[in-house]
Design a protein around this motif. Structure first.
Motif, PDB file in Angstrom:
ATOM      1  N   GLU A  24       0.743  -1.078   0.038  1.00  0.00           N
ATOM      2  CA  GLU A  24      -0.035  -0.059   0.072  1.00  0.00           C
ATOM      3  C   GLU A  24       0.949   1.421  -0.092  1.00  0.00           C
ATOM      4  N   ALA A  25       2.181   1.245   0.797  1.00  0.00           N
ATOM      5  CA  ALA A  25       2.883   2.379   1.041  1.00  0.00           C
ATOM      6  C   ALA A  25       3.557   2.674  -0.553  1.00  0.00           C
ATOM      7  N   MET A  26       4.115   1.275  -1.191  1.00  0.00           N
ATOM      8  CA  MET A  26       4.667   1.770  -2.585  1.00  0.00           C
ATOM      9  C   MET A  26       3.677   2.326  -3.467  1.00  0.00           C
ATOM     10  N   LEU A  27       2.483   1.838  -3.421  1.00  0.00           N
ATOM     11  CA  LEU A  27       1.522   2.123  -4.430  1.00  0.00           C
ATOM     12  C   LEU A  27       1.071   3.725  -4.273  1.00  0.00           C
ATOM     13  N   VAL A  28       1.089   4.186  -3.050  1.00  0.00           N
ATOM     14  CA  VAL A  28       0.661   5.575  -2.783  1.00  0.00           C
ATOM     15  C   VAL A  28       1.958   6.517  -2.955  1.00  0.00           C
ATOM     16  N   GLU A  29       3.306   5.879  -2.954  1.00  0.00           N
ATOM     17  CA  GLU A  29       4.330   6.875  -3.216  1.00  0.00           C
ATOM     18  C   GLU A  29       4.536   6.855  -4.830  1.00  0.00           C
ATOM     19  N   ALA A  30       4.241   5.686  -5.574  1.00  0.00           N
ATOM     20  CA  ALA A  30       4.294   5.879  -7.096  1.00  0.00           C
ATOM     21  C   ALA A  30       2.977   6.496  -7.785  1.00  0.00           C
ATOM     22  N   ASN A  31       1.914   5.988  -7.263  1.00  0.00           N
ATOM     23  CA  ASN A  31       0.699   6.555  -8.002  1.00  0.00           C
ATOM     24  C   ASN A  31       0.179   7.987  -7.610  1.00  0.00           C
ATOM     25  N   THR A  32       0.216   8.159  -6.221  1.00  0.00           N
ATOM     26  CA  THR A  32      -0.193   9.577  -5.837  1.00  0.00           C
ATOM     27  C   THR A  32       0.833  10.589  -5.864  1.00  0.00           C
ATOM     28  N   TYR A  33       1.982  10.358  -5.907  1.00  0.00           N
ATOM     29  CA  TYR A  33       3.092  11.452  -5.752  1.00  0.00           C
ATOM     30  C   TYR A  33       4.084  11.229  -6.935  1.00  0.00           C
ATOM     31  N   ASP A  34       4.233  10.278  -7.555  1.00  0.00           N
ATOM     32  CA  ASP A  34       5.055  10.008  -8.892  1.00  0.00           C
ATOM     33  C   ASP A  34       6.407  10.300  -8.210  1.00  0.00           C
ATOM     34  N   TYR A  35       6.649   9.542  -6.892  1.00  0.00           N
ATOM     35  CA  TYR A  35       8.027   9.315  -6.277  1.00  0.00           C
ATOM     36  C   TYR A  35       8.528  10.729  -5.856  1.00  0.00           C
ATOM     37  N   GLU A  36       7.719  12.147  -5.949  1.00  0.00           N
ATOM     38  CA  GLU A  36       8.089  13.453  -5.478  1.00  0.00           C
ATOM     39  C   GLU A  36       7.771  13.609  -4.229  1.00  0.00           C
ATOM     40  N   VAL A  37       8.274  13.215  -3.287  1.00  0.00           N
ATOM     41  CA  VAL A  37       7.910  13.060  -1.993  1.00  0.00           C
ATOM     42  C   VAL A  37       8.798  14.147  -0.864  1.00  0.00           C
ATOM     43  N   TYR A  38       9.656  14.658  -1.486  1.00  0.00           N
ATOM     44  CA  TYR A  38      10.530  15.470  -0.803  1.00  0.00           C
ATOM     45  C   TYR A  38      10.471  17.039  -0.913  1.00  0.00           C
ATOM     46  N   ASP A  39      10.573  17.974  -0.048  1.00  0.00           N
ATOM     47  CA  ASP A  39      10.632  19.334  -0.257  1.00  0.00           C
ATOM     48  C   ASP A  39      12.072  19.783  -0.628  1.00  0.00           C
ATOM     49  N   ASP A  40      12.134  21.337  -0.888  1.00  0.00           N
ATOM     50  CA  ASP A  40      13.564  21.794  -1.092  1.00  0.00           C
ATOM     51  C   ASP A  40      14.618  21.414  -0.669  1.00  0.00           C
ATOM     52  N   ASP A  41      14.217  21.047   0.921  1.00  0.00           N
ATOM     53  CA  ASP A  41      15.430  20.738   1.672  1.00  0.00           C
ATOM     54  C   ASP A  41      15.627  19.385   1.913  1.00  0.00           C
ATOM     55  N   CYS A  42      15.139  18.599   1.061  1.00  0.00           N
ATOM     56  CA  CYS A  42      15.293  17.281   1.007  1.00  0.00           C
ATOM     57  C   CYS A  42      14.775  16.317   2.273  1.00  0.00           C
ATOM     58  N   ASN A  43      13.808  16.900   2.772  1.00  0.00           N
ATOM     59  CA  ASN A  43      12.890  16.312   3.793  1.00  0.00           C
ATOM     60  C   ASN A  43      11.477  15.690   3.110  1.00  0.00           C
ATOM     61  N   PRO A  44      11.010  14.678   3.575  1.00  0.00           N
ATOM     62  CA  PRO A  44       9.740  14.221   3.154  1.00  0.00           C
ATOM     63  C   PRO A  44       8.722  15.155   3.418  1.00  0.00           C
ATOM     64  N   LEU A  45       7.827  15.265   2.597  1.00  0.00           N
ATOM     65  CA  LEU A  45       6.744  15.973   2.656  1.00  0.00           C
ATOM     66  C   LEU A  45       5.879  15.860   3.782  1.00  0.00           C
ATOM     67  N   PRO A  46       5.276  16.496   4.769  1.00  0.00           N
ATOM     68  CA  PRO A  46       4.414  16.161   5.935  1.00  0.00           C
ATOM     69  C   PRO A  46       3.206  15.325   5.531  1.00  0.00           C
ATOM     70  N   VAL A  47       2.764  15.830   4.386  1.00  0.00           N
ATOM     71  CA  VAL A  47       1.298  15.165   4.039  1.00  0.00           C
ATOM     72  C   VAL A  47       1.672  13.646   3.408  1.00  0.00           C
ATOM     73  N   PHE A  48       2.750  13.629   2.627  1.00  0.00           N
ATOM     74  CA  PHE A  48       3.288  12.138   2.434  1.00  0.00           C
ATOM     75  C   PHE A  48       3.494  11.272   3.656  1.00  0.00           C
ATOM     76  N   LEU A  49       4.256  11.953   4.744  1.00  0.00           N
ATOM     77  CA  LEU A  49       4.457  11.094   6.031  1.00  0.00           C
ATOM     78  C   LEU A  49       3.236  10.839   6.762  1.00  0.00           C
ATOM     79  N   ASP A  50       2.081  11.735   6.677  1.00  0.00           N
ATOM     80  CA  ASP A  50       0.738  11.410   7.276  1.00  0.00           C
ATOM     81  C   ASP A  50       0.161  10.456   6.396  1.00  0.00           C
ATOM     82  N   GLU A  51       0.449  10.145   5.215  1.00  0.00           N
ATOM     83  CA  GLU A  51      -0.302   9.082   4.435  1.00  0.00           C
ATOM     84  C   GLU A  51       0.361   7.893   4.913  1.00  0.00           C
TER      85      GLU A  51
END
Length: 194
Positions: free
Chosen positions: A144-171
């Motif tokens: 489930e986590a792999m599908l969310v990262e690939a399909n919802t975020y297209d692997y773009e889950v980091y902000d400009d400072d290379c930290n995971p996006l809070p909304v992604f971590l919440d999911e």
């Protein structure tokens, strides 16, 4: 959830992710030769999953999965150690029923083969955190986590400072809590997102 269903879901999610490498395929159970005693749940896992060409989950999860033919050698440094150039011996600090099936960098995913359903731990250095009560739940959460990262975020889950996006971590937390429960959620998040 049954291990068979979770492994089908995991193999499907792996095939769908363009950042994954190697091959993970579900198959009807086949007899396997155990390089080390696997216990019932890991015997079933390796009977039902085919891992080819050094399969690795891409994206933030970055999990390197160990095929059966390298499983014994991957226990070195955990179960079997060499101290100060001496002979390889069994570590007095490692539970002989803990089998490393995957790693993320130098941290390990460990299955307790003495438990009926295969309790899953993350090993970070000498620290262990429980991730799942059973191997099936672990692979379902991964799928489930792999599908969310690939399909919802297209692997773009980091902000400009290379930290995971809070909304992604919440999911990721929500998936882990639903599939693994509160204790598993804490272990999953600590192991994969530190």
């Amino acid at each position: 959830m049954e291990l068979d269903t979770a492994l089908k879901n995991f193999a499907s999610a792996f095939a769908a992710g363009e950042n994954n490498s190697g091959t993970v395929q579900w198959r009807p159970p086949q007899a396997v030769t155990e390089p080390i005693p696997l216990g019932a749940v890991l015997g079933d896992y390796y009977a039902r999953i085919l891992l080819i060409d050094r399969p690795m989950v891409g994206g933030t999860l970055r999990l390197d999965l160990f095929p059966l033919d390298v499983l014994e050698s991957r226990q070195h440094g955990y179960r079997w150690i060499r101290y100060k150039g001496g002979p390889v011996t069994e570590s007095p600090h490692w539970n002989k029923h803990w089998i490393v099936i995957a790693n993320l960098d130098s941290d390990a995913i460990v299955v307790d083969s003495s438990t009926p359903a295969g309790t899953v731990f993350g090993t970070i250095g000498s620290y262990h955190c429980k991730i799942a009560d059973d191997l099936a739940s672990f692979f379902q959460a991964m799928a489930e986590a792999m599908l969310v990262e690939a399909n919802t975020y297209d692997y773009e889950v980091y902000d400009d400072d290379c930290n995971p996006l809070p909304v992604f971590l919440d999911e990721m937390r929500a998936i882990a809590r639903r599939v693994l429960g509160p204790d598993g959620e804490a272990g999953f998040m600590e192991f994969f997102f530190g």
